[in-house]
Design an enzyme around this catalytic site. Structure first.
Site, PDB file in Angstrom:
ATOM      1  N   LYS A  14      -0.617 -14.931 -14.873  1.00 46.99           N
ATOM      2  CA  LYS A  14       0.819 -15.155 -15.161  1.00 46.99           C
ATOM      3  C   LYS A  14       0.954 -16.338 -16.103  1.00 46.99           C
ATOM      4  O   LYS A  14       0.065 -17.204 -16.176  1.00 46.99           O
ATOM      5  CB  LYS A  14       1.624 -15.387 -13.886  1.00 46.99           C
ATOM      6  CG  LYS A  14       1.253 -16.631 -13.042  1.00 46.99           C
ATOM      7  CD  LYS A  14       1.830 -17.947 -13.520  1.00 46.99           C
ATOM      8  CE  LYS A  14       1.415 -19.125 -12.654  1.00 46.99           C
ATOM      9  NZ  LYS A  14       1.614 -20.431 -13.270  1.00 46.99           N
TER      10      LYS A  14
ATOM     11  N   ASP B  30       2.887 -19.363  -5.375  1.00 48.30           N
ATOM     12  CA  ASP B  30       3.020 -18.477  -6.548  1.00 48.30           C
ATOM     13  C   ASP B  30       2.737 -17.003  -6.231  1.00 48.30           C
ATOM     14  O   ASP B  30       2.888 -16.151  -7.095  1.00 48.30           O
ATOM     15  CB  ASP B  30       2.017 -18.894  -7.643  1.00 48.30           C
ATOM     16  CG  ASP B  30       2.574 -20.001  -8.529  1.00 48.30           C
ATOM     17  OD1 ASP B  30       3.769 -20.309  -8.422  1.00 48.30           O
ATOM     18  OD2 ASP B  30       1.791 -20.532  -9.346  1.00 48.30           O
TER      19      ASP B  30
END
Ligand code: C5P
Length: 284
Positions: A9, A138
Protein backbone atom coordinates in the site's frame (compact mmCIF):
# COMPACT_ATOMS: atom_id res chain seq x y z
CA UNK A 1 -3.43 -25.05 -2.06
CA UNK A 2 -4.12 -21.46 -3.03
CA UNK A 3 -1.66 -18.80 -4.08
CA UNK A 4 -2.69 -15.21 -3.39
CA UNK A 5 -1.19 -11.85 -4.29
CA UNK A 6 -0.48 -9.71 -1.23
CA UNK A 7 -0.19 -6.10 -2.44
CA UNK A 8 1.78 -3.25 -0.91
CA UNK A 9 0.00 0.00 0.00
CA UNK A 10 0.92 3.63 -0.26
CA UNK A 11 -0.47 6.59 1.69
CA UNK A 12 -1.63 9.29 -0.69
CA UNK A 13 -2.03 11.71 2.17
CA UNK A 14 -1.42 11.14 5.85
CA UNK A 15 -2.50 13.59 8.54
CA UNK A 16 -1.70 12.91 12.19
CA UNK A 17 -4.81 14.20 13.94
CA UNK A 18 -4.12 13.68 17.65
CA UNK A 19 -2.24 11.66 20.22
CA UNK A 20 -4.41 9.30 22.24
CA UNK A 21 -4.37 8.19 25.86
CA UNK A 22 -3.47 4.63 24.78
CA UNK A 23 -0.26 5.86 23.11
CA UNK A 24 -1.57 5.48 19.55
CA UNK A 25 -2.23 8.40 17.21
CA UNK A 26 -5.49 9.20 15.47
CA UNK A 27 -4.85 9.51 11.76
CA UNK A 28 -6.67 10.62 8.64
CA UNK A 29 -5.16 8.99 5.58
CA UNK A 30 -6.11 7.78 2.11
CA UNK A 31 -4.44 4.47 1.35
CA UNK A 32 -4.12 2.76 -2.03
CA UNK A 33 -3.08 -0.81 -2.91
CA UNK A 34 -0.47 -1.06 -5.68
CA UNK A 35 0.84 -3.62 -8.15
CA UNK A 36 4.01 -4.34 -6.13
CA UNK A 37 3.39 -7.28 -3.85
CA UNK A 38 4.29 -10.59 -2.25
CA UNK A 39 2.82 -14.00 -3.03
CA UNK A 40 1.43 -16.26 -0.33
CA UNK A 41 0.92 -19.98 -1.01
CA UNK A 42 -1.22 -21.51 1.68
CA UNK A 43 -2.75 -24.91 2.25
CA UNK A 44 -4.30 -26.87 5.07
CA UNK A 45 -1.33 -28.63 6.68
CA UNK A 46 -1.33 -32.22 5.36
CA UNK A 47 -0.50 -33.44 8.87
CA UNK A 48 -3.24 -32.10 11.14
CA UNK A 49 -1.60 -33.80 14.13
CA UNK A 50 0.99 -30.97 13.98
CA UNK A 51 0.43 -28.53 16.78
CA UNK A 52 1.73 -25.52 14.84
CA UNK A 53 1.54 -23.91 11.41
CA UNK A 54 4.60 -24.20 9.19
CA UNK A 55 5.83 -20.94 7.63
CA UNK A 56 8.66 -20.66 5.12
CA UNK A 57 9.87 -17.47 3.47
CA UNK A 58 12.16 -16.51 0.58
CA UNK A 59 13.69 -13.72 2.73
CA UNK A 60 15.99 -15.32 5.32
CA UNK A 61 16.16 -12.08 7.32
CA UNK A 62 12.48 -12.30 8.26
CA UNK A 63 11.47 -14.14 11.43
CA UNK A 64 9.24 -17.13 10.69
CA UNK A 65 8.12 -17.63 14.28
CA UNK A 66 4.93 -16.42 15.99
CA UNK A 67 6.15 -12.80 15.76
CA UNK A 68 5.53 -12.90 11.99
CA UNK A 69 2.19 -11.25 11.15
CA UNK A 70 1.29 -14.23 8.92
CA UNK A 71 1.29 -16.50 11.98
CA UNK A 72 -0.40 -13.83 14.11
CA UNK A 73 -3.17 -13.95 11.48
CA UNK A 74 -3.59 -17.77 11.56
CA UNK A 75 -3.63 -17.67 15.37
CA UNK A 76 -6.20 -14.86 15.32
CA UNK A 77 -8.35 -16.81 12.84
CA UNK A 78 -8.35 -19.92 15.06
CA UNK A 79 -9.08 -17.83 18.18
CA UNK A 80 -12.05 -16.06 16.57
CA UNK A 81 -13.61 -19.06 14.78
CA UNK A 82 -12.73 -21.83 17.24
CA UNK A 83 -11.42 -23.85 14.28
CA UNK A 84 -8.36 -25.99 15.08
CA UNK A 85 -6.97 -26.30 11.51
CA UNK A 86 -3.22 -25.77 11.09
CA UNK A 87 -1.74 -24.37 7.87
CA UNK A 88 1.36 -24.72 5.73
CA UNK A 89 2.38 -21.37 4.25
CA UNK A 90 5.09 -20.12 1.92
CA UNK A 91 5.74 -16.39 1.62
CA UNK A 92 7.50 -15.04 -1.46
CA UNK A 93 8.71 -11.64 -0.28
CA UNK A 94 9.05 -8.78 -2.78
CA UNK A 95 7.83 -5.81 -0.72
CA UNK A 96 10.75 -4.10 1.05
CA UNK A 97 10.46 -4.28 4.84
CA UNK A 98 10.35 -1.25 7.16
CA UNK A 99 9.53 0.87 4.14
CA UNK A 100 6.04 2.17 5.00
CA UNK A 101 4.59 -0.06 2.27
CA UNK A 102 2.47 -2.18 4.63
CA UNK A 103 4.04 -5.50 3.61
CA UNK A 104 3.50 -7.27 6.93
CA UNK A 105 -0.04 -5.88 7.27
CA UNK A 106 -0.92 -7.00 3.75
CA UNK A 107 0.47 -10.49 4.44
CA UNK A 108 -1.69 -10.72 7.58
CA UNK A 109 -4.85 -9.62 5.72
CA UNK A 110 -4.14 -12.00 2.83
CA UNK A 111 -3.55 -14.89 5.23
CA UNK A 112 -6.81 -14.22 7.10
CA UNK A 113 -8.70 -14.13 3.80
CA UNK A 114 -7.04 -17.39 2.72
CA UNK A 115 -7.81 -19.16 6.03
CA UNK A 116 -11.45 -18.19 5.61
CA UNK A 117 -11.51 -19.62 2.06
CA UNK A 118 -9.63 -22.83 2.85
CA UNK A 119 -11.84 -23.68 5.84
CA UNK A 120 -15.08 -22.62 4.05
CA UNK A 121 -15.86 -20.48 7.08
CA UNK A 122 -17.80 -17.78 5.21
CA UNK A 123 -16.81 -14.99 7.58
CA UNK A 124 -17.66 -11.64 5.92
CA UNK A 125 -14.69 -9.52 4.77
CA UNK A 126 -15.91 -6.72 7.02
CA UNK A 127 -15.72 -9.03 10.05
CA UNK A 128 -12.24 -10.25 9.07
CA UNK A 129 -11.26 -6.58 8.83
CA UNK A 130 -12.66 -5.84 12.30
CA UNK A 131 -10.85 -8.84 13.79
CA UNK A 132 -7.58 -7.89 12.12
CA UNK A 133 -7.34 -4.56 13.99
CA UNK A 134 -6.32 -6.63 17.05
CA UNK A 135 -2.98 -7.46 15.45
CA UNK A 136 -2.15 -4.25 13.52
CA UNK A 137 -3.56 -0.82 12.72
CA UNK A 138 -3.03 -0.98 8.94
CA UNK A 139 -4.49 -4.46 8.37
CA UNK A 140 -8.24 -3.58 8.16
CA UNK A 141 -7.51 -1.32 5.17
CA UNK A 142 -6.71 -4.35 2.99
CA UNK A 143 -10.31 -5.58 3.42
CA UNK A 144 -11.52 -2.50 1.53
CA UNK A 145 -11.54 -2.79 -2.25
CA UNK A 146 -8.15 -1.07 -2.52
CA UNK A 147 -8.72 2.65 -2.00
CA UNK A 148 -9.95 3.90 1.36
CA UNK A 149 -9.94 6.76 3.80
CA UNK A 150 -8.74 5.37 7.13
CA UNK A 151 -9.26 7.06 10.48
CA UNK A 152 -8.90 6.23 14.18
CA UNK A 153 -5.55 4.48 14.51
CA UNK A 154 -6.20 3.24 10.97
CA UNK A 155 -8.94 0.72 11.68
CA UNK A 156 -11.99 2.74 10.56
CA UNK A 157 -12.07 2.19 6.83
CA UNK A 158 -14.27 4.05 4.39
CA UNK A 159 -14.13 3.16 0.71
CA UNK A 160 -13.36 6.12 -1.61
CA UNK A 161 -13.04 6.22 -5.43
CA UNK A 162 -9.70 5.11 -6.88
CA UNK A 163 -7.69 8.15 -8.01
CA UNK A 164 -6.45 8.34 -11.59
CA UNK A 165 -2.71 7.96 -11.11
CA UNK A 166 -1.08 6.59 -14.21
CA UNK A 167 2.59 6.73 -13.19
CA UNK A 168 3.81 5.84 -9.72
CA UNK A 169 7.41 5.15 -8.90
CA UNK A 170 8.42 3.78 -5.48
CA UNK A 171 11.97 4.41 -4.36
CA UNK A 172 13.32 2.50 -1.35
CA UNK A 173 16.74 3.62 -0.13
CA UNK A 174 19.03 0.71 0.76
CA UNK A 175 20.04 0.20 4.36
CA UNK A 176 17.67 2.92 5.63
CA UNK A 177 14.77 1.34 7.44
CA UNK A 178 12.48 3.00 9.92
CA UNK A 179 10.57 1.45 12.77
CA UNK A 180 6.91 2.49 12.97
CA UNK A 181 6.80 2.91 16.80
CA UNK A 182 10.03 4.94 16.68
CA UNK A 183 8.64 7.39 14.11
CA UNK A 184 5.35 7.86 15.99
CA UNK A 185 7.21 8.26 19.30
CA UNK A 186 9.28 11.12 17.88
CA UNK A 187 6.44 12.88 16.05
CA UNK A 188 5.72 16.42 17.28
CA UNK A 189 2.60 18.39 16.45
CA UNK A 190 3.38 21.71 14.82
CA UNK A 191 -0.06 23.18 15.39
CA UNK A 192 -3.34 22.09 16.93
CA UNK A 193 -5.64 20.46 14.42
CA UNK A 194 -9.40 20.31 14.57
CA UNK A 195 -11.81 17.77 13.11
CA UNK A 196 -12.89 20.31 10.47
CA UNK A 197 -9.36 20.45 9.08
CA UNK A 198 -9.21 16.68 8.85
CA UNK A 199 -12.47 16.66 6.83
CA UNK A 200 -11.11 19.42 4.64
CA UNK A 201 -8.09 17.22 3.74
CA UNK A 202 -10.35 14.46 2.45
CA UNK A 203 -12.61 16.83 0.50
CA UNK A 204 -9.55 18.45 -0.97
CA UNK A 205 -8.09 15.10 -1.92
CA UNK A 206 -11.34 13.99 -3.58
CA UNK A 207 -11.56 17.23 -5.57
CA UNK A 208 -9.73 17.64 -8.85
CA UNK A 209 -6.86 19.41 -7.06
CA UNK A 210 -5.68 16.48 -4.94
CA UNK A 211 -2.90 17.33 -2.52
CA UNK A 212 -0.42 14.69 -1.44
CA UNK A 213 1.45 14.99 1.85
CA UNK A 214 2.65 12.99 4.81
CA UNK A 215 2.84 14.55 8.28
CA UNK A 216 5.30 11.84 9.40
CA UNK A 217 7.91 12.61 6.73
CA UNK A 218 9.66 15.35 8.71
CA UNK A 219 10.07 13.06 11.72
CA UNK A 220 11.32 10.18 9.56
CA UNK A 221 13.88 12.50 7.95
CA UNK A 222 15.03 13.80 11.33
CA UNK A 223 15.64 10.21 12.49
CA UNK A 224 17.56 9.37 9.28
CA UNK A 225 18.94 12.69 7.95
CA UNK A 226 20.41 10.93 4.86
CA UNK A 227 16.83 10.81 3.58
CA UNK A 228 16.83 14.60 2.99
CA UNK A 229 19.62 14.33 0.41
CA UNK A 230 17.97 11.32 -1.22
CA UNK A 231 14.68 13.21 -1.50
CA UNK A 232 16.48 16.20 -3.07
CA UNK A 233 18.13 13.89 -5.63
CA UNK A 234 14.80 12.30 -6.54
CA UNK A 235 13.08 15.69 -6.83
CA UNK A 236 15.63 16.73 -9.44
CA UNK A 237 14.47 13.86 -11.67
CA UNK A 238 11.30 15.55 -12.88
CA UNK A 239 8.67 14.09 -10.57
CA UNK A 240 5.79 16.38 -9.67
CA UNK A 241 5.42 14.98 -6.16
CA UNK A 242 7.94 13.13 -4.00
CA UNK A 243 6.73 12.11 -0.53
CA UNK A 244 7.26 9.41 2.01
CA UNK A 245 4.73 6.63 2.45
CA UNK A 246 3.57 5.69 5.97
CA UNK A 247 6.43 5.86 8.46
CA UNK A 248 9.00 5.46 5.63
CA UNK A 249 11.61 4.97 4.42
CA UNK A 250 10.24 4.50 0.87
CA UNK A 251 9.26 7.50 -1.27
CA UNK A 252 6.22 7.68 -3.53
CA UNK A 253 7.04 9.64 -6.71
CA UNK A 254 4.19 10.90 -8.90
CA UNK A 255 4.38 12.40 -12.37
CA UNK A 256 6.66 11.91 -15.32
CA UNK A 257 10.07 11.51 -13.72
CA UNK A 258 12.84 9.02 -14.34
CA UNK A 259 14.29 7.53 -11.17
CA UNK A 260 17.98 8.35 -10.70
CA UNK A 261 20.20 5.38 -11.48
CA UNK A 262 21.91 4.60 -8.22
CA UNK A 263 23.09 1.53 -6.39
CA UNK A 264 21.84 3.14 -3.20
CA UNK A 265 18.17 2.45 -3.71
CA UNK A 266 15.67 0.16 -5.45
CA UNK A 267 12.97 1.61 -7.65
CA UNK A 268 9.68 0.03 -8.68
CA UNK A 269 7.27 1.26 -11.37
CA UNK A 270 3.80 0.44 -10.07
CA UNK A 271 0.18 1.28 -10.59
CA UNK A 272 -2.86 1.40 -8.32
CA UNK A 273 -4.88 -1.82 -8.18
CA UNK A 274 -8.24 -2.70 -6.73
CA UNK A 275 -10.20 -5.89 -6.11
CA UNK A 276 -13.77 -6.93 -6.81
CA UNK A 277 -16.00 -7.89 -3.87
CA UNK A 278 -15.63 -11.63 -2.97
CA UNK A 279 -12.27 -11.97 -4.69
CA UNK A 280 -8.79 -11.12 -3.45
CA UNK A 281 -6.30 -8.79 -5.15
CA UNK A 282 -4.76 -10.13 -8.37
CA UNK A 283 -1.28 -9.50 -9.68
CA UNK A 284 -1.88 -7.40 -12.83
O1 C5P B 1 -0.69 -1.12 15.01
P1 C5P B 1 0.74 -1.30 14.68
O2 C5P B 1 1.32 -2.57 15.24
O3 C5P B 1 1.05 -1.15 13.25
O4 C5P B 1 1.50 -0.10 15.40
C1 C5P B 1 2.85 -0.15 15.75
C2 C5P B 1 3.13 1.01 16.68
O5 C5P B 1 3.06 2.26 15.96
C3 C5P B 1 2.15 1.18 17.82
O6 C5P B 1 2.53 0.41 18.93
C4 C5P B 1 2.21 2.65 18.11
O7 C5P B 1 3.34 2.94 18.90
C5 C5P B 1 2.45 3.26 16.76
N1 C5P B 1 1.20 3.72 16.10
C6 C5P B 1 0.63 4.92 16.51
N2 C5P B 1 -0.53 5.33 15.92
C7 C5P B 1 -1.09 4.62 14.93
C8 C5P B 1 -0.50 3.42 14.48
C9 C5P B 1 0.65 2.99 15.10
O8 C5P B 1 1.14 5.59 17.40
N3 C5P B 1 -2.20 5.08 14.36
Amino acid sequence: MIQLFSPAKINLFLRVVSKRQDGFHNLSSVLQTISLGDFISIQIHPDQSCSQDLLTCTDPSLPIDSSNLVLKATNLFRKKTGIKTVFKIHLEKNIPCQAGLGGGSSNAATTLWACNQLTHSQVADETLGDWSAEIGSDIPFFFSLGTAHCTGRGEFVQQVPMPTLSQICIIKPHKISLSTPEVFKNFKFESALDEGNAKHDLNNFLSSSSTYFNDLEKTACSLKPELNQIKNNIQECGFKTVMMTGTGSAFVCLGNGTPPSSQNFDSFQVRPICRAPSTWYQHP
